[in-house]
Scaffold this motif. Sequence first.
Motif, PDB file in Angstrom:
ATOM      1  N   THR A  14       0.852  -1.196   0.000  1.00 42.87           N
ATOM      2  CA  THR A  14       0.000   0.000   0.000  1.00 42.87           C
ATOM      3  C   THR A  14       0.886   1.243   0.000  1.00 42.87           C
ATOM      4  O   THR A  14       2.057   1.188   0.393  1.00 42.87           O
ATOM      5  CB  THR A  14      -0.898   0.054   1.249  1.00 42.87           C
ATOM      6  OG1 THR A  14      -0.060   0.165   2.410  1.00 42.87           O
ATOM      7  CG2 THR A  14      -1.794  -1.169   1.355  1.00 42.87           C
ATOM      8  N   GLU A  15       0.305   2.374  -0.424  1.00 47.98           N
ATOM      9  CA  GLU A  15       1.040   3.634  -0.402  1.00 47.98           C
ATOM     10  C   GLU A  15       1.449   3.986   1.025  1.00 47.98           C
ATOM     11  O   GLU A  15       2.567   4.419   1.263  1.00 47.98           O
ATOM     12  CB  GLU A  15       0.192   4.772  -0.982  1.00 47.98           C
ATOM     13  CG  GLU A  15       0.062   4.755  -2.482  1.00 47.98           C
ATOM     14  CD  GLU A  15      -1.098   3.923  -2.996  1.00 47.98           C
ATOM     15  OE1 GLU A  15      -1.781   3.229  -2.191  1.00 47.98           O
ATOM     16  OE2 GLU A  15      -1.329   3.943  -4.213  1.00 47.98           O
ATOM     17  N   ALA A  16       0.525   3.783   1.966  1.00 50.23           N
ATOM     18  CA  ALA A  16       0.808   4.115   3.370  1.00 50.23           C
ATOM     19  C   ALA A  16       1.974   3.297   3.916  1.00 50.23           C
ATOM     20  O   ALA A  16       2.864   3.827   4.580  1.00 50.23           O
ATOM     21  CB  ALA A  16      -0.437   3.905   4.226  1.00 50.23           C
ATOM     22  N   GLY A  17       1.988   2.013   3.633  1.00 44.75           N
ATOM     23  CA  GLY A  17       3.059   1.146   4.114  1.00 44.75           C
ATOM     24  C   GLY A  17       4.399   1.498   3.512  1.00 44.75           C
ATOM     25  O   GLY A  17       5.428   1.527   4.190  1.00 44.75           O
ATOM     26  N   LYS A  19       5.231   4.448   2.217  1.00 42.65           N
ATOM     27  CA  LYS A  19       5.639   5.763   2.717  1.00 42.65           C
ATOM     28  C   LYS A  19       6.240   5.639   4.106  1.00 42.65           C
ATOM     29  O   LYS A  19       7.256   6.271   4.415  1.00 42.65           O
ATOM     30  CB  LYS A  19       4.452   6.725   2.734  1.00 42.65           C
ATOM     31  CG  LYS A  19       4.853   8.126   3.076  1.00 42.65           C
ATOM     32  CD  LYS A  19       3.728   9.107   2.874  1.00 42.65           C
ATOM     33  CE  LYS A  19       4.238  10.517   3.118  1.00 42.65           C
ATOM     34  NZ  LYS A  19       3.258  11.528   2.797  1.00 42.65           N
ATOM     35  N   GLU A  20       5.648   4.805   4.943  1.00 38.27           N
ATOM     36  CA  GLU A  20       6.176   4.587   6.296  1.00 38.27           C
ATOM     37  C   GLU A  20       7.597   4.020   6.230  1.00 38.27           C
ATOM     38  O   GLU A  20       8.471   4.430   6.986  1.00 38.27           O
ATOM     39  CB  GLU A  20       5.259   3.632   7.062  1.00 38.27           C
ATOM     40  CG  GLU A  20       5.668   3.421   8.494  1.00 38.27           C
ATOM     41  CD  GLU A  20       4.726   2.478   9.231  1.00 38.27           C
ATOM     42  OE1 GLU A  20       5.219   1.738  10.107  1.00 38.27           O
ATOM     43  OE2 GLU A  20       3.521   2.480   8.941  1.00 38.27           O
ATOM     44  N   THR A  23       9.942   6.969   5.030  1.00 38.85           N
ATOM     45  CA  THR A  23      10.066   8.121   5.928  1.00 38.85           C
ATOM     46  C   THR A  23      11.033   7.850   7.078  1.00 38.85           C
ATOM     47  O   THR A  23      11.468   8.782   7.739  1.00 38.85           O
ATOM     48  CB  THR A  23       8.705   8.591   6.494  1.00 38.85           C
ATOM     49  OG1 THR A  23       8.037   7.505   7.084  1.00 38.85           O
ATOM     50  CG2 THR A  23       7.863   9.236   5.437  1.00 38.85           C
TER      51      THR A  23
END
Length: 88
Positions: A14-17, A19-20, A23
Amino acid sequence: MLKLFVRNLPPQTTEAGLKELFTSYGKVFELQLSRDLFTGKARGTASVSMEGHEARKAIEALDGSDYEGKTIYVALDKGPRSGGRGRR
């Protein structure tokens, strides 16, 4: 600003995973995850934009590392390739 190319991502990415994950090495300015048009699942590649020194740290740490059970590869995005035969 450098753009990174990430490949061999698992379909459940996923994008969220993602990105995490990035970051942890610095600020992510842009992230694009390639998705299959029909299924919506990740196609295994993404591009991530980060500051130069942070991008280099991410490459060093993540290239060849395990992400959700697959070995991912992270490198500088060299842009579109030329000289190919293209479609006929």
